[in-house]
Design a protein around this motif. Sequence first.
Motif, short mmCIF file in Angstrom:
data_model
loop_
_atom_site.label_atom_id
_atom_site.label_comp_id
_atom_site.label_asym_id
_atom_site.label_seq_id
_atom_site.Cartn_x
_atom_site.Cartn_y
_atom_site.Cartn_z
N VAL A 51 0.80 -1.19 -0.13
CA VAL A 51 0.00 0.12 0.09
C VAL A 51 0.97 1.25 0.03
O VAL A 51 0.59 2.22 -0.68
N ALA A 52 2.07 1.08 0.85
CA ALA A 52 2.78 2.17 0.82
C ALA A 52 3.60 2.65 -0.55
O ALA A 52 3.90 3.88 -1.08
N LEU A 53 3.89 1.43 -1.08
CA LEU A 53 4.47 1.65 -2.57
C LEU A 53 3.40 2.12 -3.45
O LEU A 53 3.86 3.22 -4.21
N ASN A 54 2.05 1.91 -3.35
CA ASN A 54 1.24 2.44 -4.20
C ASN A 54 1.03 3.79 -4.03
O ASN A 54 0.74 4.68 -4.91
N ALA B 273 3.20 5.94 -3.09
CA ALA B 273 4.69 6.73 -3.08
C ALA B 273 4.68 7.54 -4.47
O ALA B 273 4.03 6.97 -5.21
N PRO B 274 5.35 8.57 -4.46
CA PRO B 274 5.39 9.26 -5.85
C PRO B 274 6.15 8.33 -6.90
O PRO B 274 6.94 7.50 -6.57
N LYS B 275 5.78 8.69 -8.04
CA LYS B 275 6.23 7.48 -9.19
C LYS B 275 7.75 7.61 -9.12
O LYS B 275 8.33 6.49 -9.56
N SER B 276 8.41 8.47 -8.59
CA SER B 276 9.95 8.49 -8.83
C SER B 276 10.44 7.72 -7.86
O SER B 276 11.52 7.21 -7.99
N LEU B 277 9.74 7.13 -6.87
CA LEU B 277 10.31 6.21 -5.80
C LEU B 277 9.89 4.73 -6.26
O LEU B 277 10.25 3.74 -5.71
N LYS B 278 8.93 4.52 -7.23
CA LYS B 278 8.41 3.15 -7.62
C LYS B 278 9.26 2.62 -8.69
O LYS B 278 9.31 2.72 -9.81
N LYS B 279 10.24 1.74 -8.45
CA LYS B 279 11.24 1.12 -9.42
C LYS B 279 11.28 -0.32 -9.44
O LYS B 279 10.88 -0.86 -8.28
#
Length: 128
Positions: free
Chosen positions: A117-120, A122-128
Amino acid sequence: MASTSVDQIIAAFGGWRGDTLSRIRGLILEAEPDVVEETKWHKPSNPLGVATWSLGGLICTGETYKDKVKFTFPKGSVLPDPKGLLAVGAGVRRAIDIREGDTLDADAFRALIRAAVALNAAPKSLKK
């Protein structure tokens, strides 16, 4: 919020598979009470569809098979998993296969749900 369509899947399988899906569903709802629960991907070979849990994006799916219940996390490879629950998968997806008689670390599973849920969120720049 619990979904009647997921209730139907649990009832259709019964036995240890239904019990497992119900128990893990409870852990998901405990970890994130605001989760959206529904079924998707209905087809002739699986008319009840696949149980899914989302919040700001897909968290995981739950599917029943003859010998296991599988919980797949679409972004599992980037989730913190210190207990090594997410052992099955290729690419970015990771899954947990639960077979009859298996036990699951409930605290570690709830932590995975919260991390997804936290990953969802997160700002797109942190989703890698």
